[in-house]
Scaffold this motif. Structure first.
Motif, short mmCIF file in Angstrom:
data_model
loop_
_atom_site.label_atom_id
_atom_site.label_comp_id
_atom_site.label_asym_id
_atom_site.label_seq_id
_atom_site.Cartn_x
_atom_site.Cartn_y
_atom_site.Cartn_z
N SER A 143 0.81 -1.22 0.00
CA SER A 143 0.00 0.00 0.00
C SER A 143 0.84 1.27 0.00
O SER A 143 0.33 2.35 -0.30
N THR A 144 2.13 1.16 0.35
CA THR A 144 3.00 2.34 0.36
C THR A 144 3.79 2.49 -0.94
O THR A 144 4.55 3.45 -1.10
N SER A 145 3.62 1.55 -1.86
CA SER A 145 4.38 1.56 -3.11
C SER A 145 3.96 2.73 -4.00
O SER A 145 2.77 3.09 -4.06
N ILE A 146 4.93 3.32 -4.69
CA ILE A 146 4.70 4.52 -5.50
C ILE A 146 4.98 4.22 -6.97
O ILE A 146 5.99 3.60 -7.31
N LYS A 147 4.10 4.70 -7.85
CA LYS A 147 4.31 4.55 -9.29
C LYS A 147 5.22 5.67 -9.78
O LYS A 147 4.96 6.84 -9.54
N ARG A 148 6.27 5.28 -10.48
CA ARG A 148 7.22 6.25 -11.04
C ARG A 148 7.64 5.81 -12.44
O ARG A 148 7.56 4.63 -12.79
N GLU A 149 8.10 6.78 -13.23
CA GLU A 149 8.64 6.44 -14.54
C GLU A 149 9.92 5.62 -14.35
O GLU A 149 10.67 5.81 -13.40
N VAL A 150 10.15 4.71 -15.28
CA VAL A 150 11.34 3.85 -15.20
C VAL A 150 12.60 4.68 -15.41
O VAL A 150 12.68 5.51 -16.32
N VAL A 151 13.57 4.48 -14.54
CA VAL A 151 14.86 5.18 -14.62
C VAL A 151 15.96 4.14 -14.78
O VAL A 151 15.97 3.12 -14.09
N ASP A 152 16.88 4.38 -15.71
CA ASP A 152 18.04 3.50 -15.86
C ASP A 152 19.20 4.13 -15.08
O ASP A 152 19.80 5.10 -15.53
N TYR A 153 19.47 3.59 -13.92
CA TYR A 153 20.48 4.18 -13.04
C TYR A 153 21.90 4.03 -13.57
O TYR A 153 22.81 4.70 -13.09
N ARG A 154 22.08 3.20 -14.57
CA ARG A 154 23.41 3.08 -15.19
C ARG A 154 23.82 4.37 -15.88
O ARG A 154 25.01 4.64 -16.06
N GLN A 155 22.82 5.18 -16.28
CA GLN A 155 23.11 6.45 -16.95
C GLN A 155 23.79 7.44 -16.01
O GLN A 155 24.35 8.45 -16.45
N SER A 156 23.74 7.17 -14.71
CA SER A 156 24.35 8.07 -13.72
C SER A 156 25.81 7.72 -13.45
O SER A 156 26.48 8.41 -12.67
N LEU A 157 26.31 6.66 -14.08
CA LEU A 157 27.69 6.23 -13.85
C LEU A 157 28.64 7.04 -14.74
O LEU A 157 29.27 6.53 -15.65
N VAL A 158 28.71 8.33 -14.45
CA VAL A 158 29.57 9.24 -15.22
C VAL A 158 30.44 10.04 -14.26
O VAL A 158 30.01 10.41 -13.17
N ALA A 159 31.66 10.31 -14.68
CA ALA A 159 32.60 11.06 -13.82
C ALA A 159 32.44 12.55 -14.05
O ALA A 159 33.39 13.27 -14.37
#
Length: 427
Positions: free
Chosen positions: A206-222
């Motif tokens: 009941s606490t789960s939230i709907k969100r757009e899918v995010v690819d967290y691999r895109q954040s692996l940048v220096a």
């Protein structure tokens, strides 16, 4: 390089190329478990035969070019407070000493869909009342590639996501609004891969939230050019083994804008948490009565005696104290004085921290501080996302900013590794 020292992406590439099998990786982890004595030190239950069987099935599917999950063949461990279908799950308590769930926690269904191989259940403190580093110690001894827990680890990469982002269904927690799933990995890159498979809406929670899918691999940048960071230097102890001024200089050299901040209402965090978490614990454990669920005493004279003896024998003294205190603060004469005021304080703390983050950006904090013991509870109290990056550091960000936290953690992790190499070369 040892298989259990490799990143998840490296292991996946080797398996895809046919240079190594999932059975070999799982076998290596099991060998380490046996060699390092993890069966006694960190694991509660080891699923050796089950894990090897699944690894062989995945290898066969890969050989036949069948569709596989994104993490197919990667072995992992879970803490004993995460429901596992058909496997003993005690949550570290005598009250659940014989409990075998008829269902999986949602996160385990997701791991199964991803093709991961569960090695076993790792020990926890009773109902997670105290944080544990058992998963971190398991990874350190190469007894798994990654783990799922309910508490963060100061010496590993661990993330407590925004409340509701990962399903809590099937987690046997002491609390409802504080506890949630925490993935633990050996590097930030692995965290991005695991998080990709854990995040998602679950109608059973009941606490789960709907969100757009995010690819967290895109954040692996220096690249952290322009990122804003707030840092309360006064909370870092000199004996913490970390040169915080050096961290600031390095972040600024990489383009981050760092400002010193002061955290508000820190003195209220611990008492607020104790009141609310005790109330939730008392409520959540009321079901363990010796009749419908859990341990049952052998000697009793009446239904009431059964209830009293079962709970006295099944819960530890510490758990009993928390239940007594929890029932006290929600009793008719004390509810307004304690519980309602604690709720108000929690809201004010969250509002203040949210405003601070809006003004200064991601907060870099010690996970523990001798100057304020409540610092490690900020993510729990606020429901905001946090990630540990080793050396006792944690990053706390705004709601749903997991991608930004991974981005900053990735840069800090690489800086720490480079510093370690430089120190090693001087020797």
């Amino acid at each position: 390089m040892d298989l259990t020292d490799m990143k998840i992406s490296q292991l996946l590439e080797l398996m895809e190329a046919g240079e190594v099998s999932s059975e070999e990786i799982v076998g290596k982890c099991i060998s380490n478990i046996e060699k390092e004595g993890l069966a006694d030190r960190t694991y509660k239950t080891i699923l050796k035969d089950q894990a090897l069987k699944k690894a062989r099935e995945i290898d066969e599917k890969r050989k036949n070019k069948e569709d596989l999950g994104a993490l197919a063949g990667i072995p992992f461990a879970v803490t004993d407070d995460i429901s596992t279908k058909g496997v003993l799950t005690t949550a570290g308590s005598k009250i659940l000493e014989n409990y075998i769930p008829p269902f999986n926690a949602s996160v385990l269904d997701k791991m199964d869909e991803a093709g991961c191989v569960m090695l076993g259940k790792v020990k926890v403190e009773e109902f997670g009342l105290k944080p544990t580093d058992m998963v971190g110690r398991t990874l350190e001894s190469k007894g798994a590639i990654f783990g799922l827990s309910t508490s963060m680890d100061p010496n590993k990469i661990s993330m407590k996501p925004t409340y509701g982002l990962i399903s809590r269904y099937g987690i046997i927690g002491a609390t409802s609004t504080f506890g949630q799933l925490v993935p633990i990995t050996s590097c930030v890159e692995d965290m991005a891969l695991v998080l990709n498979k854990l995040v998602g809406y679950d109608k059973r929670d009941s606490t789960s939230i709907k969100r757009e899918v995010v690819d967290y691999r895109q954040s692996l940048v220096a690249d952290i050019e322009g990122i804003r960071v707030g840092m309360p230097k006064d909370l870092f102890a000199e004996d913490q083994g970390l040169d915080i001024n050096k961290v600031v200089r390095e972040l600024e050299e990489l383009g981050a804008h760092v400002e010193e901040v002061t955290l508000p209402k820190l003195d209220y965090i611990t008492p607020t948490y104790r009141i609310l978490s005790s109330a939730e614990f008392a409520s959540n454990t009321a079901r363990y009565d010796g009749i419908s669920l859990g341990y049952r005493t052998k000697n009793y004279e009446s239904r009431e005696d059964l209830y009293k003896r079962t709970r006295a024998e099944g819960f530890s003294k510490e758990a009993q104290k928390k239940i007594l205190f929890g029932n006290y603060v929600i009793s008719s004469g004390q509810y307004e004085k304690f519980y309602r005021n604690a709720q108000r304080l929690r809201r004010l703390i969250k509002e203040d921290i949210t405003k601070l983050i809006e003004e200064y950006g991601i907060l870099i904090l010690p996970l523990t501080s001798k100057y304020d013991e409540g610092i490690n509870l900020l993510a729990n109290i606020t429901g905001l996302p946090a990630i540990t990056v080793g050396s006792g550091l944690q990053l706390l960000g705004p709601k749903f900013a997991e991608a930004d936290l991974i981005r900053l953690a990735y840069v800090i992790e690489n800086k720490m590794k480079n510093t370690s190499r430089e120190v090693g070369s001087d020797d």
